[in-house]
Design a protein around this motif. Structure first.
Motif, PDB file in Angstrom:
ATOM      1  N   SER A 157       0.837  -1.202   0.000  1.00 54.69           N
ATOM      2  CA  SER A 157       0.000   0.000   0.000  1.00 54.69           C
ATOM      3  C   SER A 157       0.869   1.247   0.000  1.00 54.69           C
ATOM      4  O   SER A 157       2.015   1.234   0.458  1.00 54.69           O
ATOM      5  CB  SER A 157      -0.910   0.015   1.241  1.00 54.69           C
ATOM      6  OG  SER A 157      -1.724  -1.131   1.286  1.00 54.69           O
ATOM      7  N   ASP A 158       0.314   2.331  -0.514  1.00 49.26           N
ATOM      8  CA  ASP A 158       0.975   3.627  -0.436  1.00 49.26           C
ATOM      9  C   ASP A 158       1.092   4.042   1.024  1.00 49.26           C
ATOM     10  O   ASP A 158       0.242   3.704   1.857  1.00 49.26           O
ATOM     11  CB  ASP A 158       0.182   4.689  -1.199  1.00 49.26           C
ATOM     12  CG  ASP A 158      -0.008   4.333  -2.663  1.00 49.26           C
ATOM     13  OD1 ASP A 158       0.806   3.560  -3.190  1.00 49.26           O
ATOM     14  OD2 ASP A 158      -0.974   4.831  -3.261  1.00 49.26           O
ATOM     15  N   THR A 159       2.148   4.778   1.351  1.00 48.55           N
ATOM     16  CA  THR A 159       2.328   5.269   2.710  1.00 48.55           C
ATOM     17  C   THR A 159       2.466   6.788   2.694  1.00 48.55           C
ATOM     18  O   THR A 159       2.967   7.366   1.716  1.00 48.55           O
ATOM     19  CB  THR A 159       3.569   4.655   3.379  1.00 48.55           C
ATOM     20  OG1 THR A 159       4.738   4.989   2.614  1.00 48.55           O
ATOM     21  CG2 THR A 159       3.444   3.144   3.467  1.00 48.55           C
ATOM     22  N   VAL A 160       2.040   7.401   3.783  1.00 45.77           N
ATOM     23  CA  VAL A 160       2.123   8.851   3.935  1.00 45.77           C
ATOM     24  C   VAL A 160       2.772   9.160   5.273  1.00 45.77           C
ATOM     25  O   VAL A 160       2.378   8.611   6.304  1.00 45.77           O
ATOM     26  CB  VAL A 160       0.735   9.517   3.855  1.00 45.77           C
ATOM     27  CG1 VAL A 160       0.832  11.004   4.196  1.00 45.77           C
ATOM     28  CG2 VAL A 160       0.143   9.349   2.472  1.00 45.77           C
ATOM     29  N   THR A 161       3.787  10.025   5.265  1.00 45.82           N
ATOM     30  CA  THR A 161       4.453  10.461   6.484  1.00 45.82           C
ATOM     31  C   THR A 161       4.323  11.968   6.611  1.00 45.82           C
ATOM     32  O   THR A 161       4.639  12.695   5.661  1.00 45.82           O
ATOM     33  CB  THR A 161       5.952  10.078   6.479  1.00 45.82           C
ATOM     34  OG1 THR A 161       6.076   8.671   6.307  1.00 45.82           O
ATOM     35  CG2 THR A 161       6.622  10.494   7.787  1.00 45.82           C
ATOM     36  N   LEU A 162       3.847  12.433   7.749  1.00 40.31           N
ATOM     37  CA  LEU A 162       3.731  13.864   7.991  1.00 40.31           C
ATOM     38  C   LEU A 162       5.082  14.434   8.402  1.00 40.31           C
ATOM     39  O   LEU A 162       5.871  13.782   9.088  1.00 40.31           O
ATOM     40  CB  LEU A 162       2.702  14.141   9.083  1.00 40.31           C
ATOM     41  CG  LEU A 162       1.267  13.677   8.803  1.00 40.31           C
ATOM     42  CD1 LEU A 162       0.370  14.010   9.984  1.00 40.31           C
ATOM     43  CD2 LEU A 162       0.741  14.299   7.532  1.00 40.31           C
ATOM     44  N   ILE A 163       5.351  15.675   7.996  1.00 35.92           N
ATOM     45  CA  ILE A 163       6.583  16.373   8.342  1.00 35.92           C
ATOM     46  C   ILE A 163       6.229  17.553   9.229  1.00 35.92           C
ATOM     47  O   ILE A 163       5.341  18.350   8.907  1.00 35.92           O
ATOM     48  CB  ILE A 163       7.329  16.857   7.085  1.00 35.92           C
ATOM     49  CG1 ILE A 163       7.816  15.642   6.271  1.00 35.92           C
ATOM     50  CG2 ILE A 163       8.496  17.750   7.439  1.00 35.92           C
ATOM     51  CD1 ILE A 163       8.485  16.028   4.968  1.00 35.92           C
ATOM     52  N   PHE A 164       6.930  17.674  10.332  1.00 33.60           N
ATOM     53  CA  PHE A 164       6.683  18.760  11.276  1.00 33.60           C
ATOM     54  C   PHE A 164       8.032  19.191  11.856  1.00 33.60           C
ATOM     55  O   PHE A 164       8.658  18.440  12.605  1.00 33.60           O
ATOM     56  CB  PHE A 164       5.754  18.280  12.397  1.00 33.60           C
ATOM     57  CG  PHE A 164       5.442  19.326  13.427  1.00 33.60           C
ATOM     58  CD1 PHE A 164       4.540  20.342  13.144  1.00 33.60           C
ATOM     59  CD2 PHE A 164       6.036  19.296  14.678  1.00 33.60           C
ATOM     60  CE1 PHE A 164       4.240  21.305  14.090  1.00 33.60           C
ATOM     61  CE2 PHE A 164       5.757  20.258  15.638  1.00 33.60           C
ATOM     62  CZ  PHE A 164       4.847  21.268  15.337  1.00 33.60           C
ATOM     63  N   ARG A 165       8.518  20.388  11.490  1.00 39.13           N
ATOM     64  CA  ARG A 165       9.854  20.826  11.870  1.00 39.13           C
ATOM     65  C   ARG A 165       9.841  22.277  12.390  1.00 39.13           C
ATOM     66  O   ARG A 165      10.071  23.206  11.631  1.00 39.13           O
ATOM     67  CB  ARG A 165      10.814  20.735  10.684  1.00 39.13           C
ATOM     68  CG  ARG A 165      11.034  19.331  10.138  1.00 39.13           C
ATOM     69  CD  ARG A 165      11.849  19.368   8.872  1.00 39.13           C
ATOM     70  NE  ARG A 165      11.989  18.036   8.293  1.00 39.13           N
ATOM     71  CZ  ARG A 165      12.350  17.802   7.041  1.00 39.13           C
ATOM     72  NH1 ARG A 165      12.591  18.814   6.228  1.00 39.13           N
ATOM     73  NH2 ARG A 165      12.464  16.571   6.600  1.00 39.13           N
ATOM     74  N   PRO A 166       9.557  22.469  13.662  1.00 35.00           N
ATOM     75  CA  PRO A 166       9.728  23.812  14.231  1.00 35.00           C
ATOM     76  C   PRO A 166      11.222  24.109  14.382  1.00 35.00           C
ATOM     77  O   PRO A 166      12.013  23.216  14.673  1.00 35.00           O
ATOM     78  CB  PRO A 166       9.035  23.712  15.591  1.00 35.00           C
ATOM     79  CG  PRO A 166       9.118  22.250  15.929  1.00 35.00           C
ATOM     80  CD  PRO A 166       9.074  21.498  14.633  1.00 35.00           C
ATOM     81  N   SER A 167      11.610  25.351  14.183  1.00 30.66           N
ATOM     82  CA  SER A 167      13.026  25.683  14.238  1.00 30.66           C
ATOM     83  C   SER A 167      13.209  27.174  14.491  1.00 30.66           C
ATOM     84  O   SER A 167      12.228  27.913  14.687  1.00 30.66           O
ATOM     85  CB  SER A 167      13.714  25.285  12.925  1.00 30.66           C
ATOM     86  OG  SER A 167      15.104  25.421  13.024  1.00 30.66           O
ATOM     87  N   VAL A 168      14.448  27.612  14.480  1.00 30.58           N
ATOM     88  CA  VAL A 168      14.797  29.008  14.702  1.00 30.58           C
ATOM     89  C   VAL A 168      15.947  29.374  13.777  1.00 30.58           C
ATOM     90  O   VAL A 168      16.893  28.607  13.635  1.00 30.58           O
ATOM     91  CB  VAL A 168      15.206  29.271  16.170  1.00 30.58           C
ATOM     92  CG1 VAL A 168      15.774  30.682  16.324  1.00 30.58           C
ATOM     93  CG2 VAL A 168      14.017  29.082  17.094  1.00 30.58           C
ATOM     94  N   GLU A 169      15.855  30.522  13.119  1.00 32.08           N
ATOM     95  CA  GLU A 169      16.953  31.064  12.343  1.00 32.08           C
ATOM     96  C   GLU A 169      17.604  32.209  13.109  1.00 32.08           C
ATOM     97  O   GLU A 169      16.912  33.075  13.639  1.00 32.08           O
ATOM     98  CB  GLU A 169      16.461  31.585  10.985  1.00 32.08           C
ATOM     99  CG  GLU A 169      15.914  30.508  10.059  1.00 32.08           C
ATOM    100  CD  GLU A 169      15.502  31.079   8.723  1.00 32.08           C
ATOM    101  OE1 GLU A 169      16.066  32.111   8.315  1.00 32.08           O
ATOM    102  OE2 GLU A 169      14.600  30.500   8.092  1.00 32.08           O
ATOM    103  N   PHE A 170      18.920  32.195  13.137  1.00 32.18           N
ATOM    104  CA  PHE A 170      19.658  33.265  13.827  1.00 32.18           C
ATOM    105  C   PHE A 170      20.374  34.149  12.817  1.00 32.18           C
ATOM    106  O   PHE A 170      20.690  33.725  11.729  1.00 32.18           O
ATOM    107  CB  PHE A 170      20.666  32.664  14.792  1.00 32.18           C
ATOM    108  CG  PHE A 170      20.044  31.988  15.970  1.00 32.18           C
ATOM    109  CD1 PHE A 170      19.644  32.708  17.068  1.00 32.18           C
ATOM    110  CD2 PHE A 170      19.829  30.604  15.950  1.00 32.18           C
ATOM    111  CE1 PHE A 170      19.057  32.067  18.164  1.00 32.18           C
ATOM    112  CE2 PHE A 170      19.250  29.970  17.026  1.00 32.18           C
ATOM    113  CZ  PHE A 170      18.869  30.702  18.129  1.00 32.18           C
TER     114      PHE A 170
END
Length: 342
Positions: free
Chosen positions: A329-342
């Protein structure tokens, strides 16, 4: 082609929205954590996920000088050696127009004038494989309730190699804003890239595989006190000696912009997008697609900028065969990347 049933999509979207709101409400917590530095640096060549801040080492003025550059980052760290192939100095592009910058970078790109050798490692994807193999209890704690969403998977999704060595052949140009004297590491690259490695990452598990990747790309960045811009446009192919991994062709478009002169909630000017499409080298069937959008929240006087990238990776079971094909079966993965730029 069906990614998810309707109810599952709604549940995951609701979960993602909740996490996004939480992350954006507590930017100071991320700012205090050095582990949340930006996702991927701009002048690394083997991957272009989300460029931000490398160590600013100025380029040599004369084309005959060899330079060593290095870029530490939680997602992509590298050390590289820039070797000029001619005696000509590095040209300078003086413009703020993206179309002008891109066109000048492409001019004369068929004949390489620089070579860059790079060794790179992906710390966060490596951490994901370590936790799943050696700390399964910790890895399982990343699962959100009884759902199939694991925040460790979401933080490391999109990276399929733990390390690589690369050779770039092409042209380099310094980029200077009219009226700006500082050049720093504001550079653009156009040319050919050959990369190789010995491992493949699948579902945060390490697989033996000697792979070779060949691509043509145009990429670069500008980094001024009030504005940052990064881009990468590339096409290429990746080939494996492990017969259970499908050879693939791909196209990737990435752009990231940050401008403190625009309003706090300016969505167009302070945003990022990253689109990758992978096709079977044998029959051109779609194997994987990745869509990531990012939002940046600059504010005058802040020394950091909270950011949040969210997205999705869809994978076809045809990406693997034999013992590596664990699902039809097809698979789906969620991406969640909180971050900070300096």
């Amino acid at each position: 082609m069906c990614l998810l049933n309707k109810n599952m999509v709604m549940r995951r979207c609701h979960l993602l929205f909740t996490l996004a709101v939480f992350a954006l409400c507590v930017p100071s917590a991320y700012a205090a954590d050095p582990a949340t530095t930006p996702v991927v640096p701009p002048q690394s060549f083997a991957d272009d996920t989300s460029p931000q801040h490398p160590v600013p080492i100025p380029l040599a003025e004369e084309g005959s000088k060899v330079e060593v550059m290095w870029e530490p980052d939680p997602y992509y760290s590298d050390v590289s050696l820039n070797i000029p192939l001619t005696e000509k100095p590095i040209p300078t592009i003086r413009s703020t127009s993206e179309s002008v910058i891109y066109s000048e970078l492409i001019q004369g790109a068929l004949i390489p004038r620089y070579m860059l050798i790079e060794a790179s490692v992906y710390p966060m994807p490596l951490l994901g494989t370590y936790l799943k193999t050696n700390q399964p209890d910790v890895y399982q704690r990343g699962r959100l309730g009884h759902s199939s969403v694991n925040i460790i998977d979401s933080a490391t999704a999109g990276f399929q190699e733990p390390w690589a060595v690369s050779a770039f052949f092409g042209n380099i140009a310094k980029i200077v804003r009219p009226g700006e004297d500082r050049v720093g590491s504001n550079v653009g690259y156009t040319g050919y890239l050959i990369s190789a490695g010995t491992k493949q990452i699948k579902d945060n598990e390490m697989i033996d595989d000697h792979w070779l990747e060949v691509e043509w790309k145009i990429k670069g960045k500008v980094d001024y006190p009030d504005e940052k811009l990064g881009w990468s446009f590339r096409v290429g192919g990746k080939f494996h000696d492990n017969l259970d991994i499908t050879n693939e062709l791909y196209v990737n478009v990435y752009r990231s912009n940050l401008n403190v002169r625009f309003p706090f909630l300016s969505w167009i000017s302070n945003s990022a997008f990253d689109v990758k499409l992978f096709f079977s080298e044998k029959n051109a069937r779609l194997l994987r697609q990745q869509y990531i959008v990012g939002k940046k929240y600059p504010k005058a006087g802040w020394k950091y900028t909270p950011t949040l990238d969210i997205g999705v990776v869809w994978s076809s079971p045809d990406e693997y065969s034999g013992i590596l094909r664990t699902s039809n079966s097809d698979t789906v993965t969620l991406i969640f990347r909180p971050s900070v730029e300096f």
